[in-house]
Design a protein around this motif. Structure first.
Motif, mmCIF file in Angstrom:
data_model
loop_
_atom_site.group_PDB
_atom_site.id
_atom_site.type_symbol
_atom_site.label_atom_id
_atom_site.label_comp_id
_atom_site.label_asym_id
_atom_site.label_seq_id
_atom_site.Cartn_x
_atom_site.Cartn_y
_atom_site.Cartn_z
ATOM 1 N N MET A 149 5.108 3.377 7.130
ATOM 2 C CA MET A 149 5.632 2.190 6.449
ATOM 3 C C MET A 149 7.044 1.846 6.905
ATOM 4 O O MET A 149 7.859 2.738 7.173
ATOM 5 C CB MET A 149 5.687 2.422 4.933
ATOM 6 C CG MET A 149 4.419 2.983 4.328
ATOM 7 S SD MET A 149 3.149 1.720 4.152
ATOM 8 C CE MET A 149 1.910 2.660 3.229
ATOM 9 N N THR A 150 7.336 0.554 6.979
ATOM 10 C CA THR A 150 8.729 0.108 7.064
ATOM 11 C C THR A 150 8.940 -0.896 5.934
ATOM 12 O O THR A 150 8.213 -1.898 5.850
ATOM 13 C CB THR A 150 9.053 -0.558 8.411
ATOM 14 O OG1 THR A 150 8.032 -1.516 8.733
ATOM 15 C CG2 THR A 150 9.153 0.448 9.519
ATOM 16 N N THR A 151 9.908 -0.630 5.080
ATOM 17 C CA THR A 151 10.151 -1.460 3.900
ATOM 18 C C THR A 151 11.641 -1.756 3.739
ATOM 19 O O THR A 151 12.481 -1.048 4.273
ATOM 20 C CB THR A 151 9.633 -0.766 2.622
ATOM 21 O OG1 THR A 151 10.183 0.559 2.560
ATOM 22 C CG2 THR A 151 8.111 -0.670 2.630
ATOM 23 N N LYS A 152 11.938 -2.801 2.993
ATOM 24 C CA LYS A 152 13.333 -3.152 2.732
ATOM 25 C C LYS A 152 13.985 -2.166 1.763
ATOM 26 O O LYS A 152 15.172 -1.876 1.867
ATOM 27 C CB LYS A 152 13.419 -4.576 2.166
ATOM 28 C CG LYS A 152 13.168 -5.662 3.199
ATOM 29 C CD LYS A 152 13.496 -7.033 2.631
ATOM 30 C CE LYS A 152 13.515 -8.089 3.729
ATOM 31 N NZ LYS A 152 13.937 -9.409 3.223
ATOM 32 N N GLU A 153 13.189 -1.684 0.803
ATOM 33 C CA GLU A 153 13.705 -0.737 -0.180
ATOM 34 C C GLU A 153 13.146 0.650 0.108
ATOM 35 O O GLU A 153 12.116 0.792 0.766
ATOM 36 C CB GLU A 153 13.314 -1.167 -1.600
ATOM 37 C CG GLU A 153 13.877 -2.514 -2.036
ATOM 38 C CD GLU A 153 13.026 -3.679 -1.583
ATOM 39 O OE1 GLU A 153 11.829 -3.471 -1.274
ATOM 40 O OE2 GLU A 153 13.564 -4.811 -1.508
ATOM 41 N N PRO A 154 13.795 1.709 -0.407
ATOM 42 C CA PRO A 154 13.282 3.074 -0.212
ATOM 43 C C PRO A 154 11.863 3.219 -0.752
ATOM 44 O O PRO A 154 11.487 2.592 -1.744
ATOM 45 C CB PRO A 154 14.270 3.936 -1.007
ATOM 46 C CG PRO A 154 15.517 3.132 -1.079
ATOM 47 C CD PRO A 154 15.075 1.704 -1.155
ATOM 48 N N LEU A 155 11.083 4.041 -0.072
ATOM 49 C CA LEU A 155 9.697 4.287 -0.461
ATOM 50 C C LEU A 155 9.435 5.782 -0.353
ATOM 51 O O LEU A 155 9.473 6.341 0.737
ATOM 52 C CB LEU A 155 8.742 3.516 0.470
ATOM 53 C CG LEU A 155 7.251 3.749 0.272
ATOM 54 C CD1 LEU A 155 6.772 3.145 -1.042
ATOM 55 C CD2 LEU A 155 6.458 3.163 1.448
ATOM 56 N N ASN A 156 9.171 6.412 -1.476
ATOM 57 C CA ASN A 156 8.906 7.855 -1.443
ATOM 58 C C ASN A 156 7.570 8.234 -2.054
ATOM 59 O O ASN A 156 7.012 9.277 -1.750
ATOM 60 C CB ASN A 156 10.022 8.616 -2.161
ATOM 61 C CG ASN A 156 9.946 10.107 -1.902
ATOM 62 O OD1 ASN A 156 10.031 10.548 -0.756
ATOM 63 N ND2 ASN A 156 9.751 10.897 -2.956
ATOM 64 N N SER A 157 7.043 7.362 -2.923
ATOM 65 C CA SER A 157 5.795 7.666 -3.621
ATOM 66 C C SER A 157 5.128 6.360 -4.030
ATOM 67 O O SER A 157 5.733 5.281 -3.916
ATOM 68 C CB SER A 157 6.089 8.505 -4.868
ATOM 69 O OG SER A 157 6.698 7.703 -5.865
ATOM 70 N N PRO A 158 3.889 6.415 -4.522
ATOM 71 C CA PRO A 158 3.224 5.193 -4.989
ATOM 72 C C PRO A 158 4.005 4.455 -6.074
ATOM 73 O O PRO A 158 3.872 3.236 -6.202
ATOM 74 C CB PRO A 158 1.887 5.724 -5.524
ATOM 75 C CG PRO A 158 1.622 6.937 -4.708
ATOM 76 C CD PRO A 158 2.966 7.564 -4.515
ATOM 77 N N ALA A 159 4.833 5.170 -6.814
ATOM 78 C CA ALA A 159 5.650 4.506 -7.848
ATOM 79 C C ALA A 159 6.586 3.474 -7.220
ATOM 80 O O ALA A 159 6.846 2.409 -7.799
ATOM 81 C CB ALA A 159 6.454 5.550 -8.613
ATOM 82 N N ASP A 160 7.074 3.768 -6.012
ATOM 83 C CA ASP A 160 7.968 2.836 -5.311
ATOM 84 C C ASP A 160 7.202 1.674 -4.686
ATOM 85 O O ASP A 160 7.796 0.637 -4.350
ATOM 86 C CB ASP A 160 8.741 3.576 -4.210
ATOM 87 C CG ASP A 160 9.622 4.679 -4.754
ATOM 88 O OD1 ASP A 160 10.211 4.490 -5.834
ATOM 89 O OD2 ASP A 160 9.701 5.743 -4.103
ATOM 90 N N ALA A 161 5.902 1.855 -4.489
ATOM 91 C CA ALA A 161 5.080 0.812 -3.863
ATOM 92 C C ALA A 161 4.639 -0.250 -4.866
ATOM 93 O O ALA A 161 4.314 -1.378 -4.477
ATOM 94 C CB ALA A 161 3.850 1.443 -3.215
ATOM 95 N N LYS A 162 4.636 0.095 -6.113
ATOM 96 C CA LYS A 162 4.040 -0.757 -7.144
ATOM 97 C C LYS A 162 4.626 -2.169 -7.137
ATOM 98 O O LYS A 162 5.831 -2.366 -7.266
ATOM 99 C CB LYS A 162 4.252 -0.137 -8.530
ATOM 100 C CG LYS A 162 3.419 -0.798 -9.624
ATOM 101 C CD LYS A 162 3.481 -0.003 -10.898
ATOM 102 C CE LYS A 162 2.688 -0.642 -12.024
ATOM 103 N NZ LYS A 162 1.260 -0.798 -11.666
ATOM 104 N N GLY A 163 3.756 -3.149 -6.913
ATOM 105 C CA GLY A 163 4.152 -4.546 -6.967
ATOM 106 C C GLY A 163 4.795 -5.085 -5.702
ATOM 107 O O GLY A 163 5.030 -6.290 -5.581
ATOM 108 N N LYS A 164 5.083 -4.230 -4.719
ATOM 109 C CA LYS A 164 5.712 -4.683 -3.479
ATOM 110 C C LYS A 164 4.671 -5.380 -2.592
ATOM 111 O O LYS A 164 3.534 -4.938 -2.484
ATOM 112 C CB LYS A 164 6.321 -3.495 -2.714
ATOM 113 C CG LYS A 164 7.432 -2.760 -3.452
ATOM 114 C CD LYS A 164 8.698 -3.584 -3.507
ATOM 115 C CE LYS A 164 9.907 -2.747 -3.916
ATOM 116 N NZ LYS A 164 9.740 -1.957 -5.124
ATOM 117 N N LYS A 165 5.100 -6.448 -1.922
ATOM 118 C CA LYS A 165 4.191 -7.180 -1.031
ATOM 119 C C LYS A 165 4.328 -6.609 0.379
ATOM 120 O O LYS A 165 5.412 -6.626 0.962
ATOM 121 C CB LYS A 165 4.512 -8.663 -1.034
ATOM 122 C CG LYS A 165 3.480 -9.503 -0.277
ATOM 123 C CD LYS A 165 3.767 -10.991 -0.387
ATOM 124 C CE LYS A 165 3.413 -11.519 -1.764
ATOM 125 N NZ LYS A 165 3.535 -13.001 -1.808
#
Length: 330
Positions: A149-165
């Motif tokens: 993954m490459t994201t604008k915000e930190p991503l460590n678990s599914p909790a961080d993925a929730k609602g992100k496009k």
């Protein structure tokens, strides 16, 4: 009259000087950038085809989606509009639906396992054998790597993925996987992704490290998270129309060229990941090499259930082959 005879004799000599068959130029279309591993392998493949066919065939490589995105390239391949393409296995699924299952999450843990699965799995070989009836055939499996993954915000678990496009490519299994992780999915062609992230239309994307690096996605989505959620190699395919026009000798030569390029591709991608990550880090990317993979594995369990509901026994046949590979190759 004498002049006519001389002209005829001259024309005959010119004909004798020409090769028995003119060189045939074949089109190879792909979506990678010029700096990417896919393009390097395609250039080597083109060189080897010309060498091994003694110049009977020349391959012209079109990179960077010049002739179309992945779905369009494969569609044109089946119609005979292009002669070769190379794309993620799941991209061929609209033509061979069971290949969707190749995108099941966490099938293998490392490159050696992935190579063995694609080269030796009875299930995988049976799916590849369906392709000629759809207008193309697979020659060899090149490498892209494990998707991250490459994201604008930190991503460590599914909790961080929730609602992100998150942007991904059009594949049913990938959509199920990413939605199970908590993402909202946006499908778009690869060349549009950088600007879409930059403008905030999506918060990130997922792709192998080589693709992330060559497309510079880390510039607009600096958090690079090594989820390795899907092993994503690149089967090289030839149009069946092109294949049937070739002599057995040239079919053998083109197949050999594909395998030579596959060996190069596998060695290059598997060894270059670390260098690409270091380079991205030096340019400001934040590399998360140890996300909570266990949490992601748990989140995607419903994907296997959905797959069984749609694809039945094929799911467990593939999982059986993958398990055997994981046990035999550490």
């Amino acid at each position: 009259m004498k002049k006519k005879h001389l002209l005829a004799a001259a024309a005959a000599l010119v004909c004798l000087a020409l090769p028995a068959t003119a060189q045939t130029v074949l089109k190879f279309s792909h979506t990678d950038q010029q700096a990417g591993g896919r393009h390097a392998a395609a250039q080597l493949f083109a060189k080897k085809v010309e060498e091994l066919t003694q110049g009977r065939y020349k391959v012209q490589v079109y990179c960077c989606s010049q002739l179309g995105n992945d779905p369009k390239n494969i569609e044109q391949l089946a119609l005979g509009g292009v002669d070769f393409t190379v794309s993620a296995t799941g991209s061929y699924a609209p033509h061979v639906p069971t290949l969707n299952l190749s995108m099941l999450p966490f099938l293998v843990d490392n490159y050696a396992q992935g190579w063995k699965l694609y080269d030796e799995s009875p299930w995988m070989q049976a799916q590849f054998a369906k392709a000629p009836a759809k207008g193309f055939r697979f020659l060899a499996t090149w490498e892209a790597g494990f998707r991250s993954m490459t994201t604008k915000e930190p991503l460590n678990s599914p909790a961080d993925a929730k609602g992100k496009k998150l942007r991904t490519f059009p594949n049913e299994m990938m959509r199920w996987t990413l939605e199970a992780m908590g993402f909202n999915i946006q499908i778009m062609p690869l060349p549009e992704v950088y600007l879409a992230i930059q403008q905030g239309a999506v918060s990130g994307q997922e792709n192998p490290v080589d693709t992330i690096y060559s497309n510079k996605f880390y510039e607009v989505a600096p958090h690079v998270t090594l989820t390795n959620h899907v092993y994503s190699p690149l089967p090289l395919a030839i149009s069946e129309k092109t294949w049937q026009k070739m002599s057995p000798e040239d079919q053998k030569a083109v197949t050999e060229a594909g395998k030579i390029a596959a060996k190069f591709s596998r060695q290059a991608i598997s060894s270059d990941d670390e260098a690409a990550l270091k380079s991205m880090a030096s340019k400001g990317a934040k590399i998360n090499a140890k996300p909570d993979v266990a949490a992601f594995r748990t989140a995607v369990q419903p994907v296997y259930t959905k797959a069984r509901e749609k694809y039945g026994a094929d799911v467990d046949a593939l999982l059986k082959d993958a398990e055997a590979v994981r046990k035999s190759v550490k």
